[in-house]
Scaffold this active site. Structure first.
Site, short mmCIF file in Angstrom:
data_model
loop_
_atom_site.label_atom_id
_atom_site.label_comp_id
_atom_site.label_asym_id
_atom_site.label_seq_id
_atom_site.Cartn_x
_atom_site.Cartn_y
_atom_site.Cartn_z
CE LYS A 8 -69.00 -11.36 138.03
NZ LYS A 8 -70.27 -11.05 137.37
N GLY A 34 -72.87 -9.94 147.79
CA GLY A 34 -73.78 -10.81 147.06
C GLY A 34 -74.46 -11.78 148.01
CB SER A 35 -76.27 -14.87 147.35
OG SER A 35 -75.30 -15.57 146.61
CB THR A 36 -75.52 -16.18 152.53
OG1 THR A 36 -75.85 -14.92 153.12
CG2 THR A 36 -74.86 -17.06 153.58
N GLY A 93 -70.97 -16.33 148.93
CA GLY A 93 -70.01 -15.94 149.97
C GLY A 93 -69.33 -17.14 150.60
CD GLU A 142 -70.49 -5.32 153.59
OE1 GLU A 142 -71.50 -5.64 154.25
OE2 GLU A 142 -69.69 -4.46 153.94
CB CYS A 191 -78.28 -6.79 151.39
SG CYS A 191 -77.48 -5.19 151.46
CD GLU A 218 -81.17 -11.81 151.09
OE1 GLU A 218 -80.43 -12.62 150.52
OE2 GLU A 218 -80.80 -10.68 151.44
P1 NAP Z 1 -74.89 -13.48 143.80
O1 NAP Z 1 -75.47 -14.50 142.92
O2 NAP Z 1 -74.14 -13.93 144.98
O3 NAP Z 1 -73.98 -12.57 142.87
C1 NAP Z 1 -73.16 -11.54 143.33
C2 NAP Z 1 -71.99 -11.37 142.40
O4 NAP Z 1 -71.17 -12.54 142.45
C3 NAP Z 1 -72.39 -11.21 140.93
O5 NAP Z 1 -71.47 -10.37 140.30
C4 NAP Z 1 -72.26 -12.64 140.43
O6 NAP Z 1 -72.09 -12.71 139.05
C5 NAP Z 1 -71.02 -13.10 141.16
N1 NAP Z 1 -70.89 -14.56 141.31
C6 NAP Z 1 -71.83 -15.52 141.11
N2 NAP Z 1 -71.30 -16.75 141.36
C7 NAP Z 1 -70.01 -16.54 141.72
C8 NAP Z 1 -68.94 -17.40 142.11
N3 NAP Z 1 -69.09 -18.72 142.20
N4 NAP Z 1 -67.74 -16.86 142.43
C9 NAP Z 1 -67.56 -15.52 142.37
N5 NAP Z 1 -68.52 -14.66 142.01
C10 NAP Z 1 -69.74 -15.15 141.69
O7 NAP Z 1 -75.93 -12.46 144.36
P2 NAP Z 1 -77.01 -11.68 143.52
O8 NAP Z 1 -78.14 -12.61 143.32
O9 NAP Z 1 -76.38 -11.00 142.36
O10 NAP Z 1 -77.38 -10.52 144.56
C11 NAP Z 1 -78.35 -10.68 145.54
C12 NAP Z 1 -77.74 -11.06 146.87
O11 NAP Z 1 -76.74 -10.14 147.26
C13 NAP Z 1 -78.73 -11.08 147.96
O12 NAP Z 1 -78.63 -12.26 148.69
C14 NAP Z 1 -78.37 -9.87 148.82
O13 NAP Z 1 -78.71 -9.94 150.15
C15 NAP Z 1 -76.93 -9.76 148.63
N6 NAP Z 1 -76.48 -8.38 148.80
C16 NAP Z 1 -75.82 -8.06 149.94
C17 NAP Z 1 -75.38 -6.77 150.16
C18 NAP Z 1 -74.64 -6.38 151.40
O14 NAP Z 1 -74.13 -5.28 151.46
N7 NAP Z 1 -74.55 -7.19 152.39
C19 NAP Z 1 -75.61 -5.80 149.19
C20 NAP Z 1 -76.29 -6.17 148.04
C21 NAP Z 1 -76.71 -7.47 147.86
P3 NAP Z 1 -73.40 -12.86 138.12
O15 NAP Z 1 -74.37 -11.81 138.51
O16 NAP Z 1 -72.87 -12.63 136.78
O17 NAP Z 1 -73.92 -14.24 138.37
#
Ligand code: NAP
Ligand code: MG
Length: 501
Positions: free
Chosen positions: A206, A258-260, A263, A280, A314, A411
């Site tokens: 997804k 995605g976000s912590t 996670g 990650e 990230c 962050e």
């Molecule tokens: P996010 O809100 O955690 O979303 C990441 C993904 O998870 C999206 O596809 C999101 O869908 C989905 N998601 C949201 N709520 C969920 C749930 N309850 N259960 C399962 N999946 C769910 O993060 P983001 O705001 O898109 O991305 C930014 C964050 O990602 C930052 O904190 C960044 O540090 C982190 N990041 C980390 C890395 C790494 O390699 N460590 C790389 C890139 C980004 P929707 O978008 O449709 O809500």
């Protein structure tokens, strides 16, 4: 491309003085990448079992270009029934085809996908910049080539798993559920899909709500490459769709970037099940400049580390530590370089900083800028112009920040850099490690011994020396502490997708 001198305030356009002074305004002519070769459907279905199908609910949502707020396409909203269909297709493909296929044949499909990404690289780069807001220079030179490189790299491992894990019996896990964020949409899909398939697993992936288009283009490539139906399923939707994947009973592995916060939710959801998980998550990387560093290169490294890609990385070097003796000099150079950064149209080849990915993210960044000002750090932003339409943010510094400031601890995920100074190695190690995160760090110094010392003491998954944000498919990437666990990339990246006996 021709450089043009803008008339400076004192009317000295064309003079030698003006030509040497960046702040008096070197301007580039616009150099937009063409969109003529881009083919976008009005409406995208869900890629399940090798074809695009309508979502069971009949619901779709729009994705926009954050640089001009224009609507790009409608994409399907997957609900629980669609997730069930996708997992079922992946399970059938796993049982009947993919786990039985000779490994060298699996490799051939991966090579084919890699070559097709290369062939369609211009189209993918332009769509990535349109859908997500990142500068074309980044999507063209980083995201797309690295995505192809990951498929090439893991294609090579597919029939060599016994060499990857000598004296062990290697088997795939089954069906992998993969959830990715909006900052590197195509690249994250490649990071996840390539090792999973090489090891013999099938996939339900997804992409993020705001950036689904390159993942859907990848679905077209996968279909055109003739991959057996169901081996890769790509379903679009929101957080709820992601949660349905995480909670699905017939999934053997969850890979999440995605976000912590999310996670942590995932960790709770899989506790007590036998699903394997890799996470990650976020980061708050320290970028450390010692007095013996090559300062001009270090300033470029700082700029690259936090401002290119709008700070939507990230592993962005969002906390700068400068040794006190060179702090004034580095800050002066940094401010001068910030003045020359071009914020604007992501499709323009001269653009350094593109659009913030979404309105919500821009609001979050603005909120943090307000918090930083209230906390008492010294605010500085480039005086560059920004477009009036779309979501943009000027490169920003918080000078004299302190460890307890929220802008230092949390962050922000935007082009905002906190600046602190230090005197000794011990002091900077303590400050740099004083964060809940531990994804990456950067060290700038002339001394190899100092680099090795720092590397052994920094609690971060990646430590770059005299460079920043460099990636290679052979090199593992992942975090310490709240930045998650498991590694992606390299041989380590295969480990998350195999059983070893
Ligand atoms: P996010 O809100 O955690 O979303 C990441 C993904 O998870 C999206 O596809 C999101 O869908 C989905 N998601 C949201 N709520 C969920 C749930 N309850 N259960 C399962 N999946 C769910 O993060 P983001 O705001 O898109 O991305 C930014 C964050 O990602 C930052 O904190 C960044 O540090 C982190 N990041 C980390 C890395 C790494 O390699 N460590 C790389 C890139 C980004 P929707 O978008 O449709 O809500
Ligand atoms: Mg979009």
């Amino acid at each position: 491309m021709e450089n043009k001198l803008k008339t400076s305030k004192n009317g000295s356009a064309g003079s030698k003085k003006a030509a040497l002074d960046f702040s008096s305004g070197w301007n580039y002519d616009p150099s937009p990448e063409s969109k003529d070769h881009i083919r976008l459907e009005k409406k995208y279905g869900l890629f399940i079992n090798g074809e695009f199908v309508k979502p069971s609910s009949g619901k779709y949502f729009g994705t926009i270009n954050p640089a001009n707020e224009e609507h790009l396409a409608q994409v399907a909203l997957a609900e629980e029934k669609d997730v069930n269909d996708a997992v079922k297709a992946a399970r059938t493909a796993y049982n009947k085809v993919w786990s039985k296929m000779p490994a060298a044949e699996r490799g051939k499909y991966l090579y084919r996908i890699a070559r097709m990404i290369q062939e369609r690289s211009r189209e993918l780069a332009v769509i990535e910049s349109m859908d997500g807001g990142k500068p074309i220079r980044e999507s063209r030179d980083v995201d797309v080539p690295l995505a192809a490189a990951h498929f090439f790299y893991y294609a090579g491992w597919a029939d060599k798993l016994d060499y990857a894990f000598p004296n062990r019996k290697v088997s795939p896990l089954g069906v992998a559920g993969q959830i990715i964020p909006w900052n590197f949409p195509l690249l994250m899909a490649a990071w996840k899909i390539a090792p999973a398939l090489a090891a013999g697993n099938t996939v339900v992936l997804k992409p993020a709500e705001t950036t689904p288009l390159t993942a859907l283009k990848l679905a077209e490539i996968i279909r055109d490459a003739g991959l057996p139906p169901g081996v890769v399923n790509i379903i679009t939707g929101a957080g709820k769709t992601g949660a349905s994947i995480v909670n699905h009973k017939d999934i053997n592995k969850i890979a999440f970037t995605g976000s912590t916060d999310v996670g942590k939710l995932i960790q709770r959801a899989v506790a007590g099940t036998d699903k394997k998980v890799t996470l990650e998550l976020g980061g708050k990387a320290a970028n450390i400049i010692f007095e013996d560093a090559p300062l001009d290169q270090a300033v470029e490294g700082i700029i690259n580390g936090i401002f290119f890609n709008q700070g939507h990385v990230c592993c962005a070097g969002s906390r700068l530590f400068i040794q006190e003796s060179v702090a004034a000099k580095v800050i002066r150079k940094l401010k001068a370089r910030m003045e020359s950064l071009i914020v604007g149209d992501p499709l323009d080849k001269n653009t350094d900083i593109g659009a913030i990915n979404s309105k919500m993210q821009l609001e979050k960044i603005r909120e943090y800028i307000g918090i930083g000002k209230n906390e008492g750090a010294e605010f500085y932003e480039s005086s560059c112009s920004i477009p009036s339409k779309g979501y943009f943010c000027r490169p920003t510094l918080f000078l004299n920040a302190s460890q307890s400031h929220r802008v230092v601890q949390e962050e922000i995920f935007g082009p905002v850099l906190t600046v602190q100074t230090f005197r000794t190695v011990e002091e900077v190690i303590e400050k740099a490690n004083n964060t809940p995160y531990g994804l990456s760090a950067g060290v700038w110094t002339d001394k190899g011994s100092k680099i090795f010392n720092m590397m052994s003491k920094m609690r971060a998954g990646v430590v770059w020396a005299n460079t920043f944000n460099k990636f290679d498919p052979t090199s593992p990437f992942g975090g310490y502490k709240e930045s998650g666990y498991g590694r992606e990339g390299g041989l380590h990246g295969l480990m998350g997708y195999v059983n070893l006996k």
